[in-house]
Every structure is written in structure tokens, then in C-alpha cells.
Design a protein around this motif. Structure first.
Motif, PDB file in Angstrom:
ATOM      1  N   GLY A 239       0.814  -1.212   0.000  1.00  0.00           N
ATOM      2  CA  GLY A 239       0.000   0.000   0.000  1.00  0.00           C
ATOM      3  C   GLY A 239       0.845   1.257   0.000  1.00  0.00           C
ATOM      4  N   SER A 240       1.909   1.272   0.780  1.00  0.00           N
ATOM      5  CA  SER A 240       2.789   2.440   0.837  1.00  0.00           C
ATOM      6  C   SER A 240       3.486   2.670  -0.495  1.00  0.00           C
ATOM      7  N   VAL A 241       3.959   1.566  -1.114  1.00  0.00           N
ATOM      8  CA  VAL A 241       4.606   1.688  -2.425  1.00  0.00           C
ATOM      9  C   VAL A 241       3.613   2.197  -3.463  1.00  0.00           C
ATOM     10  N   ALA A 242       2.380   1.698  -3.409  1.00  0.00           N
ATOM     11  CA  ALA A 242       1.358   2.148  -4.349  1.00  0.00           C
ATOM     12  C   ALA A 242       1.092   3.642  -4.190  1.00  0.00           C
ATOM     13  N   GLY A 243       1.040   4.126  -2.926  1.00  0.00           N
ATOM     14  CA  GLY A 243       0.834   5.556  -2.699  1.00  0.00           C
ATOM     15  C   GLY A 243       1.978   6.385  -3.241  1.00  0.00           C
ATOM     16  N   LEU A 244       3.196   5.901  -3.082  1.00  0.00           N
ATOM     17  CA  LEU A 244       4.365   6.607  -3.613  1.00  0.00           C
ATOM     18  C   LEU A 244       4.314   6.694  -5.132  1.00  0.00           C
ATOM     19  N   ILE A 245       3.908   5.604  -5.771  1.00  0.00           N
ATOM     20  CA  ILE A 245       3.824   5.598  -7.232  1.00  0.00           C
ATOM     21  C   ILE A 245       2.715   6.526  -7.720  1.00  0.00           C
ATOM     22  N   ARG A 246       1.612   6.601  -6.972  1.00  0.00           N
ATOM     23  CA  ARG A 246       0.534   7.521  -7.361  1.00  0.00           C
ATOM     24  C   ARG A 246       1.018   8.968  -7.351  1.00  0.00           C
ATOM     25  N   ARG A 247       1.907   9.292  -6.418  1.00  0.00           N
ATOM     26  CA  ARG A 247       2.416  10.661  -6.331  1.00  0.00           C
ATOM     27  C   ARG A 247       3.486  10.947  -7.377  1.00  0.00           C
ATOM     28  N   ARG A 248       4.065   9.897  -7.929  1.00  0.00           N
ATOM     29  CA  ARG A 248       5.115  10.051  -8.954  1.00  0.00           C
ATOM     30  C   ARG A 248       4.787   9.140 -10.132  1.00  0.00           C
ATOM     31  N   PRO A 249       3.917   9.584 -11.040  1.00  0.00           N
ATOM     32  CA  PRO A 249       3.454   8.749 -12.156  1.00  0.00           C
ATOM     33  C   PRO A 249       4.589   8.178 -13.006  1.00  0.00           C
ATOM     34  N   ALA A 250       5.689   8.914 -13.140  1.00  0.00           N
ATOM     35  CA  ALA A 250       6.794   8.421 -13.970  1.00  0.00           C
ATOM     36  C   ALA A 250       7.370   7.128 -13.396  1.00  0.00           C
ATOM     37  N   TRP A 251       7.325   6.992 -12.066  1.00  0.00           N
ATOM     38  CA  TRP A 251       7.843   5.779 -11.446  1.00  0.00           C
ATOM     39  C   TRP A 251       7.011   4.566 -11.850  1.00  0.00           C
ATOM     40  N   ALA A 252       5.709   4.781 -12.026  1.00  0.00           N
ATOM     41  CA  ALA A 252       4.827   3.682 -12.420  1.00  0.00           C
ATOM     42  C   ALA A 252       5.224   3.130 -13.787  1.00  0.00           C
ATOM     43  N   VAL A 253       5.591   4.033 -14.701  1.00  0.00           N
ATOM     44  CA  VAL A 253       6.002   3.601 -16.044  1.00  0.00           C
ATOM     45  C   VAL A 253       7.252   2.732 -15.963  1.00  0.00           C
ATOM     46  N   TRP A 254       8.248   3.192 -15.194  1.00  0.00           N
ATOM     47  CA  TRP A 254       9.487   2.424 -15.078  1.00  0.00           C
ATOM     48  C   TRP A 254       9.275   1.127 -14.326  1.00  0.00           C
ATOM     49  N   GLN A 255       8.384   1.154 -13.338  1.00  0.00           N
ATOM     50  CA  GLN A 255       8.096  -0.072 -12.603  1.00  0.00           C
ATOM     51  C   GLN A 255       7.468  -1.112 -13.529  1.00  0.00           C
ATOM     52  N   ARG A 256       6.545  -0.659 -14.422  1.00  0.00           N
ATOM     53  CA  ARG A 256       5.932  -1.580 -15.374  1.00  0.00           C
ATOM     54  C   ARG A 256       6.976  -2.146 -16.325  1.00  0.00           C
ATOM     55  N   ARG A 257       7.866  -1.293 -16.802  1.00  0.00           N
ATOM     56  CA  ARG A 257       8.884  -1.752 -17.747  1.00  0.00           C
ATOM     57  C   ARG A 257       9.823  -2.764 -17.113  1.00  0.00           C
ATOM     58  N   ILE A 258      10.252  -2.482 -15.886  1.00  0.00           N
ATOM     59  CA  ILE A 258      11.173  -3.393 -15.202  1.00  0.00           C
ATOM     60  C   ILE A 258      10.480  -4.719 -14.904  1.00  0.00           C
ATOM     61  N   THR A 259       9.249  -4.640 -14.366  1.00  0.00           N
ATOM     62  CA  THR A 259       8.511  -5.857 -14.040  1.00  0.00           C
ATOM     63  C   THR A 259       8.256  -6.688 -15.290  1.00  0.00           C
ATOM     64  N   GLY A 260       7.770  -6.037 -16.351  1.00  0.00           N
ATOM     65  CA  GLY A 260       7.476  -6.750 -17.593  1.00  0.00           C
ATOM     66  C   GLY A 260       8.713  -7.387 -18.188  1.00  0.00           C
ATOM     67  N   THR A 261       9.829  -6.667 -18.150  1.00  0.00           N
ATOM     68  CA  THR A 261      11.086  -7.208 -18.689  1.00  0.00           C
ATOM     69  C   THR A 261      11.551  -8.418 -17.893  1.00  0.00           C
ATOM     70  N   LEU A 262      11.480  -8.332 -16.558  1.00  0.00           N
ATOM     71  CA  LEU A 262      11.885  -9.464 -15.721  1.00  0.00           C
ATOM     72  C   LEU A 262      11.003 -10.682 -15.980  1.00  0.00           C
ATOM     73  N   LEU A 263       9.694 -10.459 -16.062  1.00  0.00           N
ATOM     74  CA  LEU A 263       8.788 -11.568 -16.331  1.00  0.00           C
ATOM     75  C   LEU A 263       9.072 -12.182 -17.697  1.00  0.00           C
ATOM     76  N   GLY A 264       9.331 -11.328 -18.690  1.00  0.00           N
ATOM     77  CA  GLY A 264       9.644 -11.821 -20.026  1.00  0.00           C
ATOM     78  C   GLY A 264      10.923 -12.633 -20.050  1.00  0.00           C
ATOM     79  N   CYS A 265      11.946 -12.167 -19.333  1.00  0.00           N
ATOM     80  CA  CYS A 265      13.224 -12.892 -19.277  1.00  0.00           C
ATOM     81  C   CYS A 265      13.041 -14.260 -18.624  1.00  0.00           C
ATOM     82  N   VAL A 266      12.264 -14.293 -17.530  1.00  0.00           N
ATOM     83  CA  VAL A 266      12.011 -15.572 -16.868  1.00  0.00           C
ATOM     84  C   VAL A 266      11.268 -16.523 -17.809  1.00  0.00           C
ATOM     85  N   ALA A 267      10.277 -15.986 -18.543  1.00  0.00           N
ATOM     86  CA  ALA A 267       9.527 -16.824 -19.485  1.00  0.00           C
ATOM     87  C   ALA A 267      10.438 -17.402 -20.562  1.00  0.00           C
TER      88      ALA A 267
END
Length: 215
Positions: free
Chosen positions: A174-202
Motif C-alpha cells: 500500500g505504501s509503495v502504491a501511494g508513492l507511485i501515485r504521487r510520482r506517475p513516472a515511477w509507475a512507467v518504469w516499474q511496469r517496464r522493469i517488471t514486464g522485462t523481468l517476467l519476459g526474461c524468466v519466461a
């Protein structure tokens, strides 16, 4: 001593690396914690814990033998897991995709359903299957005695590490989600990093799909 200190440390480090790699369990626990609160996340975590125990028991009582005798079950399970990880990667990387810590509207499910969904998510998690069928045997030392007892001990180390890390994730989501809401650019990078890691594992898992289970 059932297992050596080196084996326990190696298992703990391996479990830590796997639990920190975004996968179905983390996605589900984070989404529940953000959408329905920490209690819902912890109930879901209890379900994943029972899933770990179920895998541990099955693996030590002969599941590897079944997969060796009927190899298409093992190969099919790995292929399904790869497909699911690839789907999660696409959901994070596609235009307009949603990140791991971005809040989503979820129904307020009762505790029983949360527990069952946590259990099912874990039982269908390819990382867990690989952990018990491929990685844990690497730390078993025949010189120390009963391999089954060692398997249970090593699996217990993995369960403790995984539940502890996931509990921290549930309590801080919840705290991380609140931080990302206050900094939208972080959400974009978080999606890219998460998606890339998941893709690499796949991709890494896809290379192992044709391999038969080995005892």
C-alpha cells in the motif's frame, strides 16, 4: 544434522532470488493488498503457504517419479507456466498496461475465497514446481542420510524465506502504491522493469520446456 549449513544457506539464497523475481504469487498478493487491504493480503499469503507445503509433500513422496514416467505432464506444466508468465509480461509492457503496484478495483472477496485463490495461484506457479522438482535435489547430499528427510528440511527453508519476504511485500504494498501515485513516472518504469523481468524468466523457462523430468 539433516542438512549441512552450506546446503541450507544455498537453499535460502536460491529461494530469496526466486521470490524476489516477479511472478504469479507476487502479482496476486500485491493486487489483493492494494485493492482490499493488508489483512486480505495476509489471508491470501496463508493460502500460498499451504500451496508450498502441498508441493513439498508431493515432491518428496514421488511426484518427480510420476513426471519422469509420464513426461508430457511435466512438459505440459512447464509450457503452461511459460505461457502465463509471457501473458503477465505483455500485460505490464503493452501500451496502457498496469504495473504491479498500481491500484485496481477488486471485489471485496471473503476470507475463504482469498485463501483458495492464494492456494490455487501457488499450485499453478511454475517457479514453485521448478523449485521442488529441479532445484531442491541439487542441495541433497546422499552422505548425510535419508534424501526424503533432507528434501523436507530444504523445502522448509524455502517456505520460511518465501513467506517472510512475501509478508513484507504484503505489508508495504500500500505504501509503495501511494508513492507511485504521487510520482506517475515511477509507475512507467516499474511496469517496464517488471514486464522485462517476467519476459526474461519466461524465455529462460521456455528453453527448458522440452526437457524431461529427471529423478
Amino acid at each position: 544434522m539433516v542438512i549441512s549449513t552450506a546446503a541450507a544457506a544455498g537453499m535460502a539464497l536460491t529461494a530469496l532470488g526466486m521470490v524476489l523475481t516477479p511472478g504469479p504469487n507476487m502479482v496476486y498478493l500485491v493486487s489483493r493488498s492494494i485493492g482490499q487491504g493488508r489483512v486480505a493480503g495476509l489471508v491470501s499469503l496463508a493460502g500460498t503457504g499451504v500451496g508450498f507445503v502441498g508441493y513439498l509433500v508431493m515432491a518428496n513422496l514421488g511426484l518427480a517419479v510420476v513426471f519422469s514416467v509420464v513426461p508430457w505432464l511435466y512438459i505440459g506444466g512447464k509450457a503452461a507456466g511459460v505461457g502465463y508468465l509471457a501473458y503477465l509480461a505483455w500485460q505490464a509492457l503493452r501500451p496502457g498496461g498496469r504495473g504491479l503496484f498500481e491500484p485496481a478495483e477488486l471485489a471485496g472477496d471473503p476470507a475463504g475465497k482469498l485463501f483458495r485463490m492464494g492456494l490455487l495461484t501457488n499450485l499453478l506457479n511454475p517457479k514453485v514446481a521448478i523449485m521442488y522438482l529441479a532445484l531442491i535435489p541439487q542441495f541433497v547430499d546422499p552422505a548425510l542420510g535419508n534424501p526424503t528427510a533432507q528434501g523436507f528440511a530444504l523445502g522448509s527453508v524455502q517456505i520460511v524465506v518465501s513467506l517472510a519476504v512475501n509478508a513484507v511485500i504484503v505489508l508495504t504494498a500500500g505504501s509503495v502504491a501511494g508513492l507511485i501515485r504521487r510520482r506517475p513516472a515511477w509507475a512507467v518504469w516499474q511496469r517496464r522493469i517488471t514486464g522485462t523481468l517476467l519476459g526474461c524468466v519466461a524465455v529462460l523457462l521456455a528453453r527448458e520446456v522440452p526437457a524431461r523430468a529427471r529423478i
